[in-house]
Design a protein around this motif. Structure first.
Motif, PDB file in Angstrom:
ATOM      1  N   CYS A  56      39.431  46.090  45.851  1.00 38.82           N
ATOM      2  CA  CYS A  56      38.199  46.540  46.516  1.00 38.82           C
ATOM      3  C   CYS A  56      38.333  46.514  48.030  1.00 38.82           C
ATOM      4  O   CYS A  56      37.907  47.461  48.722  1.00 38.82           O
ATOM      5  CB  CYS A  56      37.035  45.655  46.080  1.00 38.82           C
ATOM      6  N   LEU A  57      38.910  45.463  48.578  1.00 39.47           N
ATOM      7  CA  LEU A  57      39.032  45.361  50.031  1.00 39.47           C
ATOM      8  C   LEU A  57      40.007  46.417  50.574  1.00 39.47           C
ATOM      9  O   LEU A  57      39.779  46.982  51.652  1.00 39.47           O
ATOM     10  CB  LEU A  57      39.475  43.955  50.425  1.00 39.47           C
ATOM     11  N   LEU A  65      35.004  52.597  41.282  1.00 40.13           N
ATOM     12  CA  LEU A  65      35.334  52.350  42.683  1.00 40.13           C
ATOM     13  C   LEU A  65      35.964  53.561  43.339  1.00 40.13           C
ATOM     14  O   LEU A  65      35.586  53.954  44.450  1.00 40.13           O
ATOM     15  CB  LEU A  65      36.282  51.138  42.771  1.00 40.13           C
ATOM     16  N   HIS A  66      36.922  54.182  42.693  1.00 36.75           N
ATOM     17  CA  HIS A  66      37.662  55.267  43.335  1.00 36.75           C
ATOM     18  C   HIS A  66      36.833  56.547  43.495  1.00 36.75           C
ATOM     19  O   HIS A  66      37.267  57.478  44.152  1.00 36.75           O
ATOM     20  CB  HIS A  66      38.951  55.576  42.554  1.00 36.75           C
ATOM     21  N   GLN A  67      35.638  56.560  42.914  1.00 37.82           N
ATOM     22  CA  GLN A  67      34.766  57.737  43.048  1.00 37.82           C
ATOM     23  C   GLN A  67      33.635  57.511  44.061  1.00 37.82           C
ATOM     24  O   GLN A  67      32.816  58.403  44.272  1.00 37.82           O
ATOM     25  CB  GLN A  67      34.164  58.082  41.685  1.00 37.82           C
ATOM     26  N   ARG A 126      32.669  49.453  39.404  1.00 39.95           N
ATOM     27  CA  ARG A 126      33.683  49.073  38.419  1.00 39.95           C
ATOM     28  C   ARG A 126      35.044  49.560  38.895  1.00 39.95           C
ATOM     29  O   ARG A 126      35.147  50.577  39.559  1.00 39.95           O
ATOM     30  CB  ARG A 126      33.379  49.697  37.060  1.00 39.95           C
ATOM     31  N   ILE A 127      36.074  48.820  38.529  1.00 37.45           N
ATOM     32  CA  ILE A 127      37.448  49.226  38.801  1.00 37.45           C
ATOM     33  C   ILE A 127      38.007  49.851  37.528  1.00 37.45           C
ATOM     34  O   ILE A 127      37.930  49.258  36.446  1.00 37.45           O
ATOM     35  CB  ILE A 127      38.304  48.012  39.221  1.00 37.45           C
ATOM     36  N   THR A 159      31.202  43.708  42.251  1.00 39.54           N
ATOM     37  CA  THR A 159      32.013  44.300  41.190  1.00 39.54           C
ATOM     38  C   THR A 159      31.472  43.868  39.840  1.00 39.54           C
ATOM     39  O   THR A 159      30.892  42.794  39.701  1.00 39.54           O
ATOM     40  CB  THR A 159      33.488  43.887  41.296  1.00 39.54           C
ATOM     41  N   SER A 160      31.670  44.707  38.857  1.00 36.10           N
ATOM     42  CA  SER A 160      31.248  44.409  37.494  1.00 36.10           C
ATOM     43  C   SER A 160      32.234  45.063  36.536  1.00 36.10           C
ATOM     44  O   SER A 160      32.778  46.133  36.825  1.00 36.10           O
ATOM     45  CB  SER A 160      29.834  44.946  37.228  1.00 36.10           C
TER      46      SER A 160
END
Length: 261
Positions: free
Chosen positions: A249-250, A197-199, A230-231, A189-190
């Motif tokens: 993320c998990l 993330l959702h894409q 990225r979130i 993650t950054s």
């Protein structure tokens, strides 16, 4: 099963009790003693539910008198202490009344294809324990803690993990080179680079790497990663707490994995 009644210890100068006090309060004593201290009804029962066999049960006098068979017969040896002595060994602000001493589990070999969480110098014990709980909840079966991460079997991490330790394969104080044995893609993650993330189409199984609270993952881990993500943070905060980021993320991986729901 226990073969005799409990041993009553009433002196704070008892040699065994001194060792137990160190085990409960010293973050590194578990390495020297090759034992682990679990304190509190919830944590002890969580260990038993996972098939853990404690070496010694430790109870206050009142807790022993009320203990059900599952607790009273869990260990081959039981020790009963006055409440004041139990409070003196406790690492909790509100001391419990029951604890287990376990032999330190043997460290497993790394499983190359296991869904994995990598911790890179995550230093706060509460964060480490919370991430272990997330790993267990979302189907990640292996945790690799690199050198510089809070020790997985330290008392504070055990308390924060709330029993998650006993459902996971744990590798502690590992060199980053151990990651070369993983046969699953490593994701990091950054806060400033990578796709959202959702894409993303998230691979399964995979390894998620989470880094130092202030610095993120180091070069040794980043250079081995397949991708950084990225979130989305529409509220504009600079970054998320590492345990919060790990949970997001998990969960995303668990939800996207085939036949997982």
């Amino acid at each position: 099963m226990t073969t005799s009644g409990p041993q009553l210890i009433s002196s704070r100068d008892n040699a065994w009790l001194k060792d137990l006090r160190r085990l409960a309060q010293d973050a590194g004593a578990w390495r020297k003693q090759r034992q682990v201290w679990l304190e509190g009804d919830h944590l002890c029962r969580a260990a038993l539910a996972r098939g853990v066999k404690p070496a010694t049960g430790v109870f206050t006098e009142s807790a022993w008198s009320l203990a059900d068979a599952s607790l009273a017969s869990a260990a081959p040896r039981n020790v009963v202490l006055p409440a004041a002595l139990f409070s003196g060994i406790s690492g909790l602000e509100s001391p419990a009344s029951i604890g287990f001493v376990l032999a330190l589990p043997d460290e497993p070999a790394l499983a190359p294809m296991a869904p994995t969480v990598v911790l890179d110098r995550v230093q706060d014990a509460g964060n480490v324990g919370a991430i272990l709980r997330c790993a267990s909840a979302f189907g990640f079966t292996q945790v690799v803690a690199l050198k510089g991460t809070a020790a997985l079997w330290s008392p504070k991490v055990l308390r924060a993990g709330m029993g998650a330790h006993f459902g996971l394969s744990l590798i502690d104080a590992a060199d980053p080179s151990v990651l070369d044995k993983l046969a699953v893609p490593i994701l990091t993650t950054s806060s400033h680079q990578g796709g959202l993330l959702h894409q993303q189409q998230l691979p399964w199984p995979c390894a998620w790497a989470f880094g130092h609270e202030g610095q993120g993952v180091g070069d040794d881990v980043a250079s081995r990663a397949s991708a950084a993500v990225r979130i989305v943070q529409p509220g504009g905060e600079e970054s998320l707490n590492v345990a919060t980021a790990a949970a997001i993320c998990l969960h995303a991986s668990a939800a996207a994995a085939p036949a997982r729901l």
